[in-house]
Design a protein around this motif. Structure first.
Motif, short mmCIF file in Angstrom:
data_model
loop_
_atom_site.label_atom_id
_atom_site.label_comp_id
_atom_site.label_asym_id
_atom_site.label_seq_id
_atom_site.Cartn_x
_atom_site.Cartn_y
_atom_site.Cartn_z
N LEU A 1 18.65 -9.27 6.50
CA LEU A 1 19.88 -8.49 6.52
C LEU A 1 20.55 -8.52 5.14
CD1 LEU A 1 21.46 -9.54 9.96
CD2 LEU A 1 20.64 -7.25 9.35
N THR A 2 20.55 -9.68 4.51
CA THR A 2 21.15 -9.80 3.18
C THR A 2 20.40 -8.92 2.18
OG1 THR A 2 21.86 -12.05 3.66
CG2 THR A 2 21.73 -11.42 1.34
N VAL A 3 19.06 -9.03 2.20
CA VAL A 3 18.26 -8.25 1.25
C VAL A 3 18.44 -6.76 1.49
CG1 VAL A 3 15.90 -7.71 0.53
CG2 VAL A 3 16.56 -10.09 0.92
N SER A 4 18.38 -6.35 2.77
CA SER A 4 18.38 -4.90 3.06
C SER A 4 19.77 -4.30 3.03
CB SER A 4 17.71 -4.64 4.41
OG SER A 4 18.50 -5.16 5.47
N THR B 1 30.81 -14.93 11.15
CA THR B 1 30.12 -14.19 12.22
C THR B 1 30.40 -12.69 12.11
OG1 THR B 1 31.94 -14.42 13.85
CG2 THR B 1 30.29 -16.18 13.79
N PHE B 2 31.58 -12.33 11.58
CA PHE B 2 31.93 -10.92 11.42
C PHE B 2 31.03 -10.24 10.38
CE2 PHE B 2 35.64 -12.79 13.31
CZ PHE B 2 36.22 -11.80 14.07
N VAL B 3 30.70 -10.99 9.33
CA VAL B 3 29.87 -10.45 8.26
C VAL B 3 28.47 -10.14 8.79
CG1 VAL B 3 28.89 -10.91 5.98
CG2 VAL B 3 31.18 -11.78 6.55
N ASP B 4 27.89 -11.12 9.46
CA ASP B 4 26.52 -10.94 9.95
C ASP B 4 26.47 -9.85 11.02
OD1 ASP B 4 26.20 -13.03 8.28
OD2 ASP B 4 25.27 -14.39 9.71
N ALA B 5 27.52 -9.76 11.83
CA ALA B 5 27.56 -8.71 12.86
C ALA B 5 27.63 -7.34 12.20
CB ALA B 5 28.77 -8.93 13.77
#
Lengths: 399, 260
Positions: free
Chosen positions: B151-154, A168-172
């Protein structure tokens, strides 16, 4: 990451302590929270990390349909360490639509479904008082927390077994870096249930004594429950200590559903990526909180992987002897332990380890001691070969 | 946040492929309500293939087809698996076992019960060591998966495969959480700096307060009931470029602009 998100608030509950202060005290006093299971789990020959007082927690009346052990545990943690106030203030600062909620869990409120199946009607249908969407469904956790604070940003639940809440920290961090959020509530919750306890029992992984990660005579894992929340923000506090999420790494073992890669390939990739994204050399890490479940195979693979990537000098410990393995909450829980230790200047010992495994090459810490920390790494590796390493740093003392 | 859509796969009742779905969405072919024929999970070793659940077969099938369409092996793509209810067959088996006096949970069922089981099998099948996430967001699961993929791509400048799948629960859980019918979609998304064929999508936060509905009478019930089928409105807009709005949260919407 070009800019590191700031940690501005955090809270937790687990078997060793209620709230940040409670856990810090337990860490200082080398006092763990593992006990014999009771109730419907009392037949199992193991120890569990059960949180006191969950049964008497009540949810706000407008969210009563979310009532289940998992969300009660969440509510208990939200009420401690000033966390709820900090979220409300962030909402006033940034606006509800600029705050996300990303939380990890492995089983959400499955204990409610277990009970419903045990009370099936004669026609096989489930009792009316069981609400799947607000209890057992994975989204229930992130829905509960966003509704609790009336937040309107992105929200989802990550469920990658024991790495769930670390991720969750990564996506945040990505949401904040992309400019889509100014703050994100992250963390995770997992609660004791028959599914997890009897599942790990079927895999013959449960320890008949309080777990002793990294000990040469360890006998397996103990399951615990925990709730933990961290508020990550684009802007740091103008005064006081500044702690940032400095780096992260994620990888897949591509080896087996419930056994780690024998050479720890995924673990090494995750730790190396975390160092690379933080722009840090291995010898800059002050302490490593290991995944260290207490299963001999997992512990040995991680130990060798740490030695390969970071060497054998950095103090390392698993803190699961305090809390048990809190599964989907473990990543967030151990991130909170990293934050507590960064703030307090503390290296937690590897509770219950009497003699390190003969094969261990890491600098395993036996007793908790005081030492100023700057960069702390935490590891979490889950079923399905899913790995995540995080690095938290004290920005105020960085050179 | 922009991405190049270099591979697409669709599988559902009466939707055997992206090509067929495209024809149905563009009105050149009529949708027939036929039972979903699940292919074998050929990406897995034979013993695992035999035991794979319907959800895992659905996920691996669309993932593999999307990679094939993109001309990629899948070994190096970051992975985003999005599913609202996860593996209902496995959950039902464990809950049923726990309701009997012996409470004997199968160890295999237990490790298959994790939400990231399909992601784990995919990584094993194609030898993928990249970052992999598995998420759920109820009815907003597709939009949340799309958000994470972009988000991963950008932010990481890496290619990603987004796999969104759901398969209905058996009873009695199906009565509690009906999702209509099984549906799976996979998309390979690349940074726009990569060379490759396919439309470019631009995803931004939206001020809108409602998603663009699917204008197809036969498929609207699936779009409505099955969380990953929310992708159908995005897929339809790839045929007829323009802006659509996707739900990525109860109060959070994304504009998706198709750059021709």
């Amino acid at each position: 990451m070009t800019r590191f998100p700031y940690v501005t608030a955090y809270t937790c509950v687990n078997a060793a302590g209620i709230g940040v202060d409670g856990l810090l005290q337990a860490l200082r006093e080398n006092r763990g929270g593992l006990l014999r299971p009771d109730g419907n789990l009392s037949d199992l020959d193991t120890y569990v990390g059960q949180v006191d007082g969950v049964d008497s927690v009540s949810l706000p009346s407008n969210l009563a349909q979310f009532d289940c052990r998992n969300n009660r545990l969440a509510e208990l943690a939200l009420g401690h360490s000033d966390f709820a106030d900090q979220v409300v203030q962030a909402r006033q600062r940034y606006g509800a639509g600029r705050i996300g909620v990303l939380l990890g869990t492995s089983t959400s409120g499955i204990a409610s479904a277990e009970l419903a199946y045990q009370n099936q009607r004669d026609d096989g249908s489930l009792p009316d008082n069981f609400n799947f969407r607000t209890t057992h469904e994975l989204a229930s956790l992130s829905d509960y927390v966003r509704l609790r604070f009336s937040l309107k940003g992105p929200h989802f639940t990550i469920s990658t077994a024991c790495s769930s809440s670390a991720k969750t920290f990564v996506d945040a961090a990505q949401l904040i870096a992309a400019g889509l959020c100014d703050a994100v509530v992250v963390g995770g919750v997992d609660s004791l249930c028959e599914t997890s306890l009897r599942g790990f029992n079927a895999l013959q992984l449960l320890s008949p004594e309080p777990c002793r990660p990294n000990d040469k005579a360890r006998k397996g894992i103990c399951i615990g429950e925990a709730a933990c929340f961290v508020l990550l923000e684009r802007e740091g506090p103008s005064d006081g200590r500044q702690i940032v999420l400095r780096g992260y790494g994620e990888s897949s073992d591509a080896h087996h559903m419930s056994s780690p890669h024998p050479q720890g390939l995924g673990a090494r990739l995750a730790m190396q990526q975390a160092l690379d994204s933080a722009g840090l050399a291995p010898d800059q890490i002050s302490y490593i909180n290991m995944h260290g479940t207490g299963s001999a195979q997992n512990d040995r693979v991680e130990d060798a992987a740490i030695a390969a990537v970071l060497g054998s000098e950095i103090p390392c410990s698993s803190t699961k002897g305090w809390t048990g393995h809190t599964l989907g909450a473990a990543g967030g829980m151990e991130a909170v332990i990293a934050l507590i230790c960064l703030e307090a200047g503390l290296v937690p010992g590897n509770l219950n380890m009497k003699e390190p495994d003969d094969l261990s090459r890491c600098n395993l810490v036996e007793q908790t001691f005081d030492r100023p920390l700057i960069h702390v790494m935490t590891n979490n590796f889950g079923f399905g070969g899913n790995n995540c390493s995080l690095i938290f740093s004290r920005q105020d003392v960085m050179a | 946040m922009k991405a190049l859509v270099s591979g697409i796969a669709v599988l559902g009742a009466g939707l055997e492929s992206w090509e067929e779905t495209k024809a149905i969405l563009s009105g050149t072919k009529e949708w027939q309500d036929q039972p979903l024929a699940l292919p074998k999970a050929v990406v897995l070793p034979p013993n695992e293939r035999r035991r794979a659940s319907p959800l895992v077969r659905l996920a691996l099938s669309v993932a593999q087809s999307a990679c094939k369409a993109a001309g990629k092996s899948g070994a190096t793509l970051d992975c985003v698996f999005a599913s609202a209810i996860g593996d209902g067959q496995v959950a039902h088996a464990i809950l049923s076992a726990l309701s009997k006096p012996e409470k004997a949970v199968s160890p295999t069922q237990f490790h298959n019960s994790v939400h990231n089981a399909m992601a784990g099998y995919w990584s094993i099948g194609v030898g993928n060591h990249a970052a992999s996430t598995s998420l759920a967001a109820g009815d907003f699961t597709f939009g949340s998966g799309l958000l994470k993929a972009l988000l991963t791509v950008s932010q990481e400048n890496r290619s990603v495969i987004l796999v969104a799948v759901d398969y209905p629960f058996p009873e009695p859980l199906n009565a509690m959480r009906p999702i209509g019918a099984p549906f799976g979609v996979a998309m390979v998304l690349d940074p726009i700096s990569h060379s490759g064929q396919g439309p470019i999508i631009n995803v931004t936060a939206s001020d809108e307060t409602a998603a663009t509905p699917l204008h197809h009478m036969d498929l609207a019930p699936l779009w409505q009931a099955c969380p990953p089928a929310k992708a159908l409105s995005l897929l339809a807009s790839l045929i007829k470029p323009g802006r659509i709005v996707i739900e990525a949260g109860a109060d959070y919407f994304l504009n998706v602009d198709i750059c021709p």
